[in-house]
Design an enzyme around this catalytic site. Structure first.
Site, short mmCIF file in Angstrom:
data_model
loop_
_atom_site.label_atom_id
_atom_site.label_comp_id
_atom_site.label_asym_id
_atom_site.label_seq_id
_atom_site.Cartn_x
_atom_site.Cartn_y
_atom_site.Cartn_z
CE LYS A 1 -3.75 -2.53 2.16
NZ LYS A 1 -4.43 -2.91 3.39
CD GLN B 1 -3.20 -4.76 6.47
OE1 GLN B 1 -3.13 -3.75 5.79
NE2 GLN B 1 -3.83 -5.84 6.06
CG ASP C 1 -9.54 -0.58 4.84
OD1 ASP C 1 -9.25 -0.77 3.64
OD2 ASP C 1 -8.81 -0.89 5.79
#
Ligand code: NAP
Length: 294
Positions: A53, A97, A120
């Site tokens: 990322k 994460q 997200d």
């Protein structure tokens, strides 16, 4: 003859589009979008995802920050970092994460991220807004699937779409998105899972199949009808003595028997997978431009 839906090529095109948009923002004196990631502990897969990322951010000209926290961080310390980033006007998007170590409460962490920075798309506010058709951050994998259908002009309106798998990150949101009153969408959706009786009776009727169950080569040629469109989300690592790494990646679809009956099909690897990071980049850009939450 089927058309291969090439996620690698499509994601490269989208990356380039985003890179150009960022260059234009900068040229006009604006600030580059900024994505922050929190990484807890030293899980190998999580480290790899976060590094990918970061690299993707660099390539399109985004700023990025990675906050690394030790495995034994407390829930309160982690939440403090989230709250701090929530208030930092320099940061447009925040991801934590997952999975987190077992002593941490993932859901509370997700719900502490401000929906305006939840690129997200896991916060219940974004999930709820998506469900009722309001502007929302849509999570990366379902957004990537939609983008592939859009770019390959796969007709979805009035089609019967069978989704296999009902996870919160793939199956459930994709089933909602494809039933929405827009394009891609307007499908009649059947959501199947491990309790579904006679799954083949459903898959044989399907015009579109989204396979997201995590079982290598589960969907075979005799389970589908001619002309079907197949999106393979699954990624299963299987031991192999034919590769240098000793592993081979398989999707949920038995490509050799399903592809000859398909109209469109995604490969694994190189299908849905590469689309997820670009979807995250797109959400971060939308956040910086205040498109979803003006
Ligand atoms: P998950 O949480 O592992 O859940 C699997 C789902 O499949 C569950 O709903 C389960 O039913 C259902 N299922 C399991 N066996 C089944 C069977 N025999 N018949 C019908 N349904 C069955 O799912 P996930 O996290 O969405 O992951 C699914 C796969 O996608 C995994 O291989 C994962 O690695 C991959 N994935 C890929 C990407 C990408 O970027 N390409 C992103 C996310 C996930 P129950 O609910 O009844 O248990």
């Amino acid at each position: 003859m089927y058309t291969l839906i090439d996620g690698k090529k499509t994601s490269a095109e989208i990356r380039e589009e985003i890179r150009r948009e960022v260059a234009e923002i900068r040229r006009q004196g604006g600030k580059a979008p900024h994505l922050a990631a929190i990484l807890v502990g030293h899980d190998g897969a999580s480290e790899t995802y976060v590094a990918a990322k970061e690299k993707a951010c660099r390539e399109v000209g985004f700023d990025s920050t990675v906050i690394r926290l030790e495995e034994d961080v407390t829930q309160e310390e982690l939440l403090d970092h989230v709250r701090h980033i929530n208030e930092d006007p320099a940061v447009d998007g925040l991801i934590v994460q997952l999975p987190l170590p077992a002593h941490l409460d993932e859901q509370q962490v997700i719900e502490t991220i401000r929906p305006e920075k939840d690129v997200d798309g896991f916060h219940p506010v974004n999930v709820g807004r998506m469900t009722i058709g309001l502007p929302a951050f849509i999570s990366a994998t379902p957004a990537g699937i939609l983008e592939l259908l859009r770019r390959y002009k796969v007709e979805t309106g009035g089609k019967h779409c069978v989704v296999i798998g009902r996870s919160n990150i793939v199956g459930k949101p994709v089933s909602i998105l494809l039933s929405r009153k827009e394009e891609p969408g307007n499908c009649t959706v059947t959501l199947c899972h491990s309790r579904t009786h006679d799954l083949t009776a459903f898959t044989r009727q399907a015009d579109i199949i989204i396979a997201a169950l995590g079982k290598a080569r589960f969907l075979t040629g005799e389970m589908v009808k001619e002309g079907v469109t197949v999106i393979d989300v699954g990624i299963t690592r299987v031991r192999s003595d034919k590769t240098r790494s000793g592993w081979k990646l398989y999707g949920d679809v038995d490509f050799e028997t399903v592809a000859p009956k398909s109209r469109f099909i995604t490969p694994v690897p190189g299908g849905v997978g590469p689309m997820t990071i670009v979807s995250l980049l797109r959400n971060t850009l939308l956040s910086a431009q205040k498109v979803i939450y003006p």
